[in-house]
Design an enzyme around this catalytic site. Structure first.
Site, PDB file in Angstrom:
ATOM      1  N   HIS A 197       0.815  -1.214   0.000  1.00 26.63           N
ATOM      2  CA  HIS A 197       0.000   0.000   0.000  1.00 26.63           C
ATOM      3  C   HIS A 197       0.844   1.257   0.000  1.00 26.63           C
ATOM      4  CE1 HIS A 197      -3.179  -2.900   0.667  1.00 26.63           C
ATOM      5  NE2 HIS A 197      -3.883  -2.020  -0.005  1.00 26.63           N
ATOM      6  N   GLU A 441     -11.138 -10.588  -4.932  1.00 24.80           N
ATOM      7  CA  GLU A 441      -9.695 -10.462  -4.731  1.00 24.80           C
ATOM      8  C   GLU A 441      -9.095 -11.687  -4.049  1.00 24.80           C
ATOM      9  OE1 GLU A 441      -8.927  -6.856  -2.561  1.00 24.80           O
ATOM     10  OE2 GLU A 441     -10.640  -7.121  -1.247  1.00 24.80           O
ATOM     11  N   ASP A 465      -4.636  -7.929  -4.607  1.00 22.96           N
ATOM     12  CA  ASP A 465      -4.751  -9.067  -3.698  1.00 22.96           C
ATOM     13  C   ASP A 465      -4.973 -10.371  -4.452  1.00 22.96           C
ATOM     14  OD1 ASP A 465      -4.325  -8.188  -1.037  1.00 22.96           O
ATOM     15  OD2 ASP A 465      -6.150  -7.004  -1.196  1.00 22.96           O
ATOM     16  N   CYS A 512     -10.336  -2.662 -10.234  1.00 22.43           N
ATOM     17  CA  CYS A 512      -9.874  -1.482  -9.492  1.00 22.43           C
ATOM     18  C   CYS A 512      -8.486  -1.682  -8.903  1.00 22.43           C
ATOM     19  CB  CYS A 512     -10.863  -1.101  -8.392  1.00 22.43           C
ATOM     20  SG  CYS A 512     -10.970  -2.330  -7.089  1.00 22.43           S
TER      21      CYS A 512
HETATM   22  C1  PEP Z   1      -6.761  -4.792  -4.670  1.00 24.10           C
HETATM   23  O1  PEP Z   1      -6.501  -5.677  -3.842  1.00 24.10           O
HETATM   24  O2  PEP Z   1      -6.496  -4.899  -5.876  1.00 24.10           O
HETATM   25  C2  PEP Z   1      -7.410  -3.545  -4.230  1.00 24.10           C
HETATM   26  C3  PEP Z   1      -7.854  -2.676  -5.095  1.00 24.10           C
HETATM   27  O3  PEP Z   1      -7.488  -3.306  -2.900  1.00 24.10           O
HETATM   28  P1  PEP Z   1      -6.235  -2.862  -1.995  1.00 24.10           P
HETATM   29  O4  PEP Z   1      -5.082  -2.576  -2.922  1.00 24.10           O
HETATM   30  O5  PEP Z   1      -6.659  -1.682  -1.224  1.00 24.10           O
HETATM   31  O6  PEP Z   1      -6.004  -4.077  -1.168  1.00 24.10           O
HETATM   32 MG    MG Z   2      -7.373  -5.552  -1.884  1.00 20.96          MG
END
Ligand code: PEP
Ligand code: MG
Length: 580
Positions: A197, A441, A465, A512
């Protein structure tokens, strides 16, 4: 002496500037023995550092009280740190150690901090146990004074307009999010993977970043001249004049290219065969809306609400959350805003949250996201009510992260219904027909889509994920980052299958995860039938440019062929052919 370090390229672009080393208390402190006659001076040095930090905290409290909104929260946080700073355990005990063991003040303080942290770790009460973070933070403040470093990131004399480059052993998403309010040129860390992140926040800030450098922090000194090549994953230290010139040129070329892209802001995101594609934005904080407007995104496809819970010692209450969600939806009239419920845990730790220390030895596989929310129903209901209340002011969609089981979907829907009932009882207005979607995910979700298609209004594929769990690699761990491969055939099949089944069932599907914002993946995703992409605003125009050059009817058969390969190398060959 000039040298280069190689890491993982996580946010493209070039930054040229001076190093600002960010400290990590335990790693930085050296131990040295004092002579008898130096002890008194060391004690005075220690006391002066404590006084400086006390004054700092008083100032901070004043600033907090003068800024509404953050006041209560920040004040409580400052009070707690002041209390620890007044405690003999953090003042007298290190003094004693300096005297008896003749060690330097920094060392004595860190030893005492470790002792206290260990004691807090033993505490039964989860809230008290978490207060160890406050001890570490206040100790870090004192250490910075002792080490002669300012806590604030400031420009120095002689640095001119050059950028500041943050160099740290590691940065948490909570650290990185604070850069949103500072003007940072780039950053480099020793730890971290491409879709941690921390890296995602860097991309959202559109600042070049390289992570997983291993030894940058110990090898660099404050103020070293650095080049970050965030596209190639290289950090160049003390570059010679020729290299510096080359990079300055490349940087201005990149800026030109970026400026040219701005012309696409008002163009329709449509392919050559006239298919309209929806380009949405991912945001972490309400202030990101400005960037969403700059590229005229069709709405928000992912609002990662967990960032609202970071860098604070108390959770945001229902009213505060409601105001935030409402401000976002009101800032984008007529456009959809997809609000994802709390995805806390794993690498997104929040100090204020109960039970965060229960995440266990494998945080990514632990009590994260919806699992945490279902285990803490009161906290979940507060957020659901806040989102529902905001839905009265615009088009809000609710998105649930990390679902794998049918019973999790059912329980989430029950909780949403309960929140609605509570609001009805209080005569609060909300959108009765609010759409509810689920993140895909976890491979189990992608492979058993039935309950998702039956119970939910839309799906959103979280490729970050999905890749982590399909390939069994921790997305934050640089030692396995080379195995993080979005083009692994297993990953591609799960993504393609989800898009296809969603289309057949008439359930809209968005991607996303970071894959959606990678312009090298645009053709592939279009060929799989994807019609909704959600990404950082900074990536949107480049993806739009790709879309405008594509003919989906020509891409589809090629992508179908590509998906048949079991070998990632062949997949890459076929991917290159999609450009023809
Ligand atoms: C993902 O896992 O692709 C996602 C969009 O969520 P995050 O990156 O916040 O885990
Ligand atoms: Mg995620």
């Amino acid at each position: 002496m000039s040298f280069a370090l190689h890491g993982f390229a996580v946010a493209p672009g070039i930054a040229i500037g001076h190093a600002q080393l960010v400290s990590h208390a335990r790693l930085e402190v050296a131990q040295y023995q004092l002579r008898e006659r130096e002890i008194e001076a060391e004690l005075i040095r220690f006391d002066m550092a404590l006084t400086t930090v006390r004054q700092e905290l008083v100032l901070l409290k004043g600033e907090a009280e003068a800024s509404p909104g953050a006041a209560a929260e920040l004040s409580a946080f400052v009070d707690l740190q002041s209390m620890f700073l007044a405690d003999p355990l953090l003042t007298d005990a290190p003094r004693e150690m300096i005297r008896k063991r003749r060690c330097n003040a920094e060392w004595a303080l860190v030893q005492q901090m470790e002792l206290l942290v260990a004691q807090f770790n033993e505490m039964e009460d989860a809230y008290l146990r978490e207060r160890k973070q406050d001890i570490v933070q206040v100790v870090e403040r004192v250490l910075k004074v002792l080490l002669g470093k300012s806590r604030k990131i400031t420009r120095r004399k002689g640095q001119g307009d050059d950028e500041l480059i943050i160099v740290a052993h590691d940065l948490s998403p909570a650290d990185t999010i604070q850069f949103k309010s500072l003007k940072i040129g780039g950053f480099a860390t020793d730890l971290g993977g491409a879709t941690s992140h921390t890296a995602i926040v860097a991309r959202s800030l559109a600042i070049p970043a390289v992570v997983g450098l291993h030894n940058a922090r110990p090898l660099l000194r404050d103020n070293d001249l650095l080049i970050i090549d965030g596209t190639r994953g290289v950090l160049i230290v003390d570059p010679d004049a020729r290299v510096l010139e080359e990079y300055r040129l490349r940087k201005s070329e990149l800026e030109l290219e970026r400026n040219k892209l701005k012309r696409l802001k008002t163009s329709r995101a449509a392919t050559l065969d006239h298919q309209n594609i929806e380009l949405l934005a991912n945001i972490e904080l309400p202030q990101d809306i400005e960037k969403v407007r700059e590229v005229d995104a069709a709405g928000i496809g992912l609002f990662r609400t967990e960032f609202l819970f970071m860098n604070r010692s108390q959770l945001p209450g229902e009213d505060e959350q409601f105001e935030t969600y409402r401000s976002v939806v009101k800032a984008l009239p007529g456009k959809p805003v997809t609000i994802r419920t709390l995805d806390t845990g794993a690498d997104k730790q929040t100090r204020a949250m109960r039970g965060q220390e229960r995440i266990g030895p494998n945080p990514a596989l632990g009590l994260r996201a919806i699992r945490y929310c279902l285990a803490e129903p009161q906290l979940f209901l507060v957020q659901l009510r806040a989102i529902l209340r905001a839905s009265h002011y615009g088009k809000i969609k609710l998105l649930i992260p990390m679902l794998a089981h049918a019973h999790e979907i059912e329980q989430s829907l029950v909780m949403i219904e309960r929140a609605k009932e509570q609001l009805r009882a209080g005569k609060a207005k909300f959108d009765e027909g609010i759409e509810v979607g689920g993140m895909i995910e976890i491979p189990a979700a992608a492979l058993a889509l039935g309950p998702f298609l039956k119970h939910l209004d839309f799906l959103s594929i979280g490729t970050n994920d999905l890749i982590q769990y399909t390939l069994a690699i921790d997305r934050t761990d640089e030692s396995v980052a080379h195995l993080y491969d979005p083009l692994h055939p297993a990953v591609l099949r799960l993504v393609a299958q989800t898009i296809e089944r969603g289309a057949r069932a008439g359930v809209p599907v968005t991607v996303c995860g970071e894959m959606a914002g990678d312009a090298d993946m645009t053709r592939l995703l279009l060929g799989m039938g994807l019609q909704q992409f959600s990404m950082h605003p900074a990536q949107l125009l480049e993806v739009k440019q790709q879309i405008m050059r594509c003919d989906i009817s020509r891409l589809q058969p090629k992508v179908a062929r590509l998906l048949k390969h079991d070998d990632a190398a062949r997949v890459r060959e076929q991917l290159a052919l999609l450009d023809d």
